[in-house]
Motif scaffolding. Structure first.
Motif, PDB file in Angstrom:
ATOM      1  N   UNK A  39      37.625  23.271  19.942  1.00 50.12           N
ATOM      2  CA  UNK A  39      37.558  23.287  21.404  1.00 50.12           C
ATOM      3  C   UNK A  39      38.810  22.600  21.939  1.00 50.12           C
ATOM      4  N   UNK A  40      39.418  23.205  22.954  1.00 51.25           N
ATOM      5  CA  UNK A  40      40.565  22.592  23.636  1.00 51.25           C
ATOM      6  C   UNK A  40      40.385  22.816  25.130  1.00 51.25           C
ATOM      7  N   UNK A  41      40.421  21.737  25.924  1.00 51.47           N
ATOM      8  CA  UNK A  41      40.253  21.821  27.370  1.00 51.47           C
ATOM      9  C   UNK A  41      41.541  21.301  28.004  1.00 51.47           C
TER      10      UNK A  41
ATOM     11  N   UNK B  52      47.444  19.110  34.967  1.00 57.67           N
ATOM     12  CA  UNK B  52      48.323  17.992  34.628  1.00 57.67           C
ATOM     13  C   UNK B  52      48.496  18.002  33.115  1.00 57.67           C
ATOM     14  N   UNK B  53      48.874  16.887  32.539  1.00 61.85           N
ATOM     15  CA  UNK B  53      49.016  16.791  31.090  1.00 61.85           C
ATOM     16  C   UNK B  53      47.758  16.220  30.429  1.00 61.85           C
ATOM     17  N   UNK B  54      46.667  16.079  31.216  1.00 58.21           N
ATOM     18  CA  UNK B  54      45.398  15.625  30.638  1.00 58.21           C
ATOM     19  C   UNK B  54      44.810  16.737  29.772  1.00 58.21           C
ATOM     20  N   UNK B  55      44.176  16.348  28.683  1.00 58.09           N
ATOM     21  CA  UNK B  55      43.476  17.356  27.867  1.00 58.09           C
ATOM     22  C   UNK B  55      42.448  16.646  26.986  1.00 58.09           C
ATOM     23  N   UNK B  56      41.599  17.462  26.431  1.00 61.25           N
ATOM     24  CA  UNK B  56      40.598  16.996  25.465  1.00 61.25           C
ATOM     25  C   UNK B  56      40.533  18.044  24.364  1.00 61.25           C
ATOM     26  N   UNK B  57      40.443  17.635  23.104  1.00 57.17           N
ATOM     27  CA  UNK B  57      40.431  18.572  21.991  1.00 57.17           C
ATOM     28  C   UNK B  57      39.507  18.068  20.895  1.00 57.17           C
TER      29      UNK B  57
ATOM     30  N   UNK C 171      40.313  14.256  20.295  1.00 56.44           N
ATOM     31  CA  UNK C 171      41.532  13.739  20.921  1.00 56.44           C
ATOM     32  C   UNK C 171      41.346  13.746  22.431  1.00 56.44           C
ATOM     33  N   UNK C 172      41.621  12.618  23.055  1.00 55.86           N
ATOM     34  CA  UNK C 172      41.567  12.473  24.515  1.00 55.86           C
ATOM     35  C   UNK C 172      42.953  12.057  25.007  1.00 55.86           C
ATOM     36  N   UNK C 173      43.425  12.719  26.043  1.00 56.07           N
ATOM     37  CA  UNK C 173      44.663  12.291  26.725  1.00 56.07           C
ATOM     38  C   UNK C 173      44.402  12.389  28.216  1.00 56.07           C
ATOM     39  N   UNK C 174      44.111  11.235  28.827  1.00 58.73           N
ATOM     40  CA  UNK C 174      43.801  11.201  30.252  1.00 58.73           C
ATOM     41  C   UNK C 174      44.886  10.486  31.054  1.00 58.73           C
ATOM     42  N   UNK C 175      46.001  10.177  30.409  1.00 56.19           N
ATOM     43  CA  UNK C 175      47.082   9.464  31.097  1.00 56.19           C
ATOM     44  C   UNK C 175      46.972   7.975  30.888  1.00 56.19           C
TER      45      UNK C 175
ATOM     46  N   UNK D 256      39.227  26.166  29.252  1.00 57.66           N
ATOM     47  CA  UNK D 256      38.602  25.805  27.977  1.00 57.66           C
ATOM     48  C   UNK D 256      38.913  26.900  26.972  1.00 57.66           C
ATOM     49  N   UNK D 257      39.415  26.501  25.796  1.00 60.50           N
ATOM     50  CA  UNK D 257      39.737  27.430  24.720  1.00 60.50           C
ATOM     51  C   UNK D 257      38.800  27.172  23.551  1.00 60.50           C
ATOM     52  N   UNK D 258      38.354  28.261  22.930  1.00 62.37           N
ATOM     53  CA  UNK D 258      37.566  28.190  21.706  1.00 62.37           C
ATOM     54  C   UNK D 258      38.316  28.946  20.619  1.00 62.37           C
ATOM     55  N   UNK D 259      38.523  28.314  19.457  1.00 61.95           N
ATOM     56  CA  UNK D 259      39.106  28.986  18.303  1.00 61.95           C
ATOM     57  C   UNK D 259      40.611  28.924  18.217  1.00 61.95           C
TER      58      UNK D 259
END
Length: 1270
Positions: free
Chosen positions: A1015-1017, A1021-1026, A1038-1042, A1102-1105
């Motif tokens: 999963x990748x969201x 901005x440059x925030x993401x969660x994976x 992995x969390x990147x919230x700034x 949101x990406x799957x795969x």
């Protein structure tokens, strides 16, 4: 004046089948005791001369004003000799004139001879009549079971507490004709040879024998009718005809009654009309239908009473002739008794014919649990010789006990066997002999026991079978005592018996080879007794009639009976309550999913349970009943003159299937006729070649896809037949194979039971028939309900009734208030054993029925639901009973569902239909499914969940090949630089709707490949969660919230999770707190660093795969985990309130994502083989093509996401053009049934590739029923 039936078993005018009966009713209410002389009255004792029994006449004041005995105890009786046999219809009692003496309860005995008394029975019990409460009032009782007797005896059971027993009586009835006796010789009646379509046979009999033929008639064609006694039960055998090939078997056998060898009168009526028979014994009627297909009884010349000729047809020979008495013999209007008396019949073959009944007197003794009979014996003798007959229902009991000079003798019943224990001793040694014989001797029949014991020898004989007698030659020394106790022993002794009591009857008692003088015992000159009823056997067969319903097996003891319901599908004291639900719809209401279930549509009614298939995967719950007709059954050689009739048999009886169609809202059945030169219906004006037979054996001339009265097929209705001149494809008589098929939907005609085909006998003519299963949905009986507008009480539910023994109230208390706007189930049952009240299958109370008393509930008024019409609002308030406010549905009484909705339409203050199903059954909507109210039920809306199915419990998963990805957009993206497979979003969301401080993510996965992006969201901005699988198969979040230089990484598990087994991840974040649960392990908490921001800004996609993002993407994700992409199964993916994977799979889009059942709980065992793996794919169930390699034709195998600008623009433009062309060409292809709201389908039709998100909560991302995937 009260009416009475002459002959006891007769009927007035016509019987239940409309047959004339020669035994007629007439008024029978004459005073019988008043004209009698004083000498006709006798008693057990007299208080003094003025209290003699002759003064016990109603309303008379002679002597002391009535009868009173010397002692007021339970051994007193008053007896009346009516002079001859009379029909007795009523009895009345009074206390002794102007005194404090009266009788409050009494029993009635009757006899023809003044011996062998029989107690009056009512409601299956020895009846106790209520008597008087003062000395002057008259209490009269009509006898429900009419009796014919000469002698009557009243036994006082209770009397005035202020005085003693006092009694005056009157007997009401009329005269009765005499009978003639049979002495093992048959009476033959000459009749004309005839074919009889209806019969009426009536007679009365009495005998002390348990075997004997009462009636027999037969014909040369094999027809016969036989009525006989077998083991003191009445057996009727009848055969209206069988054929020589054995395909038609007409033999029918029915048994009724029990204990008919009691030497008392029993009445029999047999009424037959064609194959329908009423078989009545002592007013208990059995209705049955004879086997076979014939209606006439062919008899040849003779009908015999009291025996049968040697050539009797029923199986088995050597039958005994009847020995006893008969009277009131009537056959088809002829009074055989009267004809024989007037010598209108040839009775020359009948020897010793007499018109009086010779009594074969026995002297039975009746024991209860506190009884004993003591008889003297020959003392100090070296031999014991005793014998007796007994009958009982109890498996255990003491039959005889004697204290020998040096030891004891015991004869007992143990587990239905006779056991003998002899223990003696002398100065030299002790002797012990144990004997055992017989089995099942507690069957209520008379059994004979004989014991002879002397020095070194003992022999036990049961039922006179000398060949099976048990002998012992063990050392033994006998020296008899002075007394023998029968039926009980309660004295203190050094060696007490193993049993102490006996409940049953004994007769033919022998002591020291001499018959016991029980008359002397009765007079008190010999022996002694306690609580024994002499000259009477009051045995009752509590299993006849059988109160165990639905095939339950009845077992009894002397005092009660019990029902064994194993294997019947019913439960309760009398096997009355069905253990199965009435329909598939009812199974859904208790949370069951699709499967095969046993259903019982009429509950406690006569229909038995049967198995059906319940399909609950759609909005409607479908019930399927299969049949035995193979698909495309070939038919040849049929014509209009000689049609081939195909029988369609179902997995349930026609009555059971009819119960389904009657209660269903809709039914359908597919029928198809494949033909080559075989016409079907011909023309609308012509005679049809083929028809089908449905419910009620009605013939129907329309075909599938058409309707009643329209002789057309589906193509004729749609006007698309191959030959427009005909209304069926097959009617064109083509040499090519054609087919006419369609659904039969007129449920009143279903199911199809037969199909008659009539055009396959010409050269080249062929046909094949298919009749599909019956499919129905809905259960109107379950939802028939109404609303009421009266106040209600919430705390308890009560059940009240009165069958004549006084009011009975049962109340159950619920732990929670019942006015909670939820459905509650109430079951109230009353039977001869108990009354039961059950609430919500949890709260139960019961009350046993009294051992003595009324059992029948006779109601004559209308049924009122909620509040009786006679009860006003003021009465309700004053009496504490309020009318009901709420809804009632599925009201069923003894298997019949009452149509509440129809009555509600015409009843003021009552409205048809009820809502509120979700308050009671919404709990079955799982995993966040929303319960939706329907008029006749509820529906689980799974739109906003990652699940599907009727209860939102079925995982939705997909199989990902290399390069396959799902892209789910939350915010619009710039189209210019996107992939050519991208779709523009159509809904703009406000910033605060996509700025998150908390997320919830859940999914399951299975793979054997690593590394991979699960999963990748991304964000604007440059925030993401994976969530990724690392190279070694371990899981990382992995969390990147700034606020941090590097993303915050969580190593969830160091194990290799790329092991082919299913795993699940549940993850949530609220501000800095993160909770992660892997599989079934306990959740683990983590905390974001203080320097990290807590807001996930502008969530975008949101990406799957695999990740294919035009904006910022973490280079580590691209370089380490994105190639070649995830390979395996993902399921039940849920992000906040979005279900991206389900949305992609439900879109009507051409693509390469294949739905798979890979959503399963984590395994703790090694991976299974493909044959047993529940995740193993089945191509037939896939919603999308499975064998394509990738979703994105270009760029799938690229190692970098950076593409030259010019090349990217060119490729993107080409792909966009191709996608729009393909969507235009295939815009009508592929439809999918889901449980989603209708709006979802409508929105999806606009842009099936695009997922638009709409939210109701600022902190929650929700989808707007559109999705897309690559």
């Amino acid at each position: 004046m009260s009416g009475w039936r002459r002959g006891g078993g007769g009927h007035d005018g016509k019987g239940p089948l409309g047959l004339p009966v020669s035994i007629i009713n007439f008024w029978c209410d004459e005073t019988l005791a008043f004209p009698l002389p004083h000498t006709a009255f006798t008693s057990s004792s007299v208080f003094s001369n003025g209290y003699a029994p002759g003064y016990a006449k109603l309303n008379r004041r002679g002597g002391a004003g009535g009868w009173s005995p010397l002692d007021s105890d339970h051994y007193q009786w008053l007896q009346v000799d009516l002079g001859s046999r009379k029909q007795v219809s009523a009895i009345a009692t009074q206390g002794r004139y102007s005194s404090s003496d009266w009788t409050t309860r009494y029993r009635l005995l009757y006899s023809d001879t003044g011996r062998n008394w029989k107690p009056y029975h009512q409601d299956g019990n020895i009846w106790a009549f209520s008597g008087n409460s003062n000395s002057e009032s008259v209490v009269r009782h009509e006898l429900q079971q009419g009796i014919v007797a000469r002698f009557l005896r009243l036994i006082p059971l209770a009397w005035s507490e202020e005085g003693r027993i006092g009694l005056r009586i009157e007997i009401y009835g009329c005269s009765y004709c005499e009978c003639f006796a049979f002495d093992k010789h048959a009476l033959t009646v000459q009749v004309k040879k005839m074919k009889i379509i209806k019969d009426v046979i009536a007679l009365r009999f009495k005998t002390s024998e348990s075997e004997g033929v009462i009636l027999h008639g037969e014909g040369q064609q094999g027809d016969y009718i036989t009525l006989e006694l077998r083991k003191a039960k009445l057996l009727l055998q009848i055969n209206l005809g069988s054929n020589q090939y054995g395909s038609i078997l007409g033999h029918t056998s029915v048994t009724t009654g029990s204990l008919l060898d009691d030497n008392h009168w029993h009445s029999v009526v047999i009424e037959r009309y064609r194959r329908n028979v009423n078989f009545t014994l002592d007013r208990h009627t059995q209705h049955f239908r004879t086997n076979g297909e014939f209606d006439y009884l062919d008899l040849d010349y003779e009908l015999t009473f009291g025996g049968m000729p040697y050539s009797g047809k029923p199986v088995g020979g050597g039958r005994k002739n009847f020995k006893g008495c008969m009277e009131s013999i009537n056959y088809n209007g002829d009074n055989i008794t009267d004809l024989a008396r007037r010598k209108k019949l040839d009775t020359s073959s009948f020897r010793n014919l007499s018109f009086s009944c010779v009594e074969t007197h026995t002297f039975p003794v009746f024991f209860n649990a506190s009884s004993f009979l003591q008889l003297p014996g020959r003392a100090s003798h070296n031999m014991v010789s005793v014998g007796f007959q007994f009958r009982t229902w109890n498996p255990d009991g003491l039959l005889l006990f004697s204290n020998l000079d040096e030891g004891t003798l015991e004869i007992s019943l143990l587990d239905g066997k006779i056991v003998v224990y002899i223990n003696t001793s002398n100065a030299a040694r002790n002797y012990q002999v144990d004997l055992s014989s017989g089995s099942g001797l507690n069957d209520g029949q008379w059994h004979a026991v004989r014991l002879v014991a002397k020095e070194n020898f003992a022999m036990l004989t049961v039922d006179g079978e000398e060949t099976s007698a048990v002998r012992s030659t063990s050392p033994l020394s006998i020296n008899t005592g002075r007394t023998y106790h029968l039926g009980g022993y309660f004295l203190q002794t050094l060696f007490p018996p193993s049993q102490h009591t006996f409940q049953g009857c004994m007769q033919a008692i022998l002591v020291d080879d001499q018959p016991a003088d029980l008359h002397a015992v009765e007079k008190g000159t010999v022996g002694a007794f306690e609580n024994v009823s002499l000259d009477m056997c009051a045995i009752i067969d509590r299993c006849m009639p059988n109160h165990c319903e639905h095939g339950g097996r009845c077992k009894q003891t002397w005092e009660s009976f019990s029902c064994t319901c194993d294997g019947t599908g019913y439960s309760g004291a009398t096997c009355h309550t069905s253990v199965y639900e009435p329909s598939c719809e009812a199974y859904k209401h208790i949370g069951k999913s699709s499967d095969s279930y046993w259903i019982d549509p009429d509950g406690s009614g006569p229909l038995g349970p049967f198995k059906v298939n319940c399909n609950m995967t759609e909005d409607n719950v479908w019930t399927t009943v299969v049949n035995n007709l193979a698909p495309k059954t070939a038919i040849t050689g049929s014509s209009r003159e000689r049609r081939t009739v195909l029988q369609v048999n179902y997995s349930a009886s026609m009555e059971q299937v009819t119960a389904i169609t009657t209660s269903a809202e809709y039914c359908e059945q597919q029928i198809a006729y494949s033909c080559r030169m075989s016409r079907l219906l011909n023309t609308p004006d012509g005679t049809p070649f083929t028809w089908w037979v449905g419910r009620g054996s009605e013939k129907h001339l329309y075909w599938g896809g058409s309707g009643p009265g329209i002789k057309k097929c589906a193509c004729g209705i749609d006007r698309n037949c191959t030959d427009p001149k005909y209304d069926c494809n097959c009617d064109a008589d083509s040499r090519q194979w054609r087919e006419d098929s369609g659904l039969l939907v007129y449920k009143e005609h279903l199911p199809v039971s037969q199909v008659a085909v009539g055009d396959t006998n010409r050269p080249g003519s062929e046909a094949k028939l298919t009749v599909g299963p019956l499919r129905c949905h809905g259960d109107r009986d379950l939802y028939r309900c109404f609303c009421l507008c009266f106040p209600s009480a919430p705390e308890t539910v009560s059940f009240s009734f009165d069958v004549g023994n006084g009011p009975v109230d049962l109340t159950v208390h619920s732990a929670a208030p019942l006015n909670d706007d939820q459905w509650h189930q109430v079951m109230a049952e009353r039977n001869v054993k108990e009354a039961v009240l059950l609430l919500d299958q949890t709260y139960r109370t019961s009350r046993p029925a009294p051992a003595q008393g009324h059992t029948r509930l006779e109601l004559f008024s209308q049924l009122y639901v909620a509040k009786p019409a006679s009860l006003t609002c003021q009465d309700s308030a004053a009496g504490g009973q309020r009318g009901f406010l709420g809804c009632i549905r599925a009201l069923r009484m003894n298997g019949i569902t009452l149509d509440l909705e129809e009555r509600a339409k015409v009843t003021p203050g009552v409205e048809p239909g009820c809502q509120g199903h979700c308050t009671s059954f919404g709990m079955y909507c799982r995993n966040g499914g929303k319960c939706m109210e329907r008029y006749n039920g509820y529906l689980c809306d799974c739109t906003a969940t990652a699940y599907d199915g009727p209860f939102c419990t079925r995982d939705v998963g997909g199989f990902f090949e290399a390069g396959t990805l799902v892209k789910y957009n939350f915010l619009p993206e710039v189209v210019a630089g996107a992939s050519k497979d991208s779709k523009a979003l159509t809904k703009q969301l406000t910033p605060h709707e996509v700025n998150l401080t908390k997320e919830e993510l859940a999914f399951s996965f299975s793979t054997s490949s690593a590394p991979a992006v699960l999963v990748y969201i991304s964000s604007k901005t440059q925030d993401y969660m994976a969530v990724v699988l690392k190279q070694n198969g371990s899981l990382q979040v992995r969390y990147s919230l700034g606020g941090l230089k590097e993303p915050f990484s969580i190593e969830v598990d160091q194990r290799n999770l790329a092991n082919g087994q299913p795993h699940s991840l549940n993850m949530s974040r609220h501000n800095r707190s993160i909770s992660i649960q892997l599989d079934h392990y306990p959740p683990v908490s983590y905390t974001l660093p203080d320097a990290s921001d807590t807001q996930f800004n502008l969530v975008k996609t949101l990406f799957l795969g695999k990740v294919f993002e035009t904006g910022f993407v973490d280079p580590v994700i691209i370089e380490r985990y994105n190639t070649p992409g995830f390979i395996g199964c993902l399921s039940r993916v849920q992000f906040n309130r979005a279900a991206p994977l389900k949305s992609a799979l439900r879109a009507a889009t051409q693509g390469k994502l294949v739905e798979s059942n890979c959503g399963a709980s984590p395994l703790t065992i090694p991976p299974m083989s493909a044959a047993t793996d529940p995740w193993h794919l089945d191509n037939t169930d896939a919603l999308f093509p499975f064998n394509e390699e990738r979703v994105i034709p270009d760029g799938v195998n690229r190692d970098s996401a950076i593409i030259g600008g010019i090349i990217a623009v060119v490729i993107f433009t080409i792909l966009c053009t191709l996608v729009f062309l393909i969507r235009y060409m295939f815009r009508h292809k592929g439809t999918y049934h889901t449980n989603e709201a209708k709006g979802s389908g409508e929105s999806a039709a606009e842009s099936a590739d695009t997922a638009i998100i709409g939210t109701d909560n600022p902190e929650t991302i929700d989808e707007s029923k559109k999705e897309w995937f690559i």
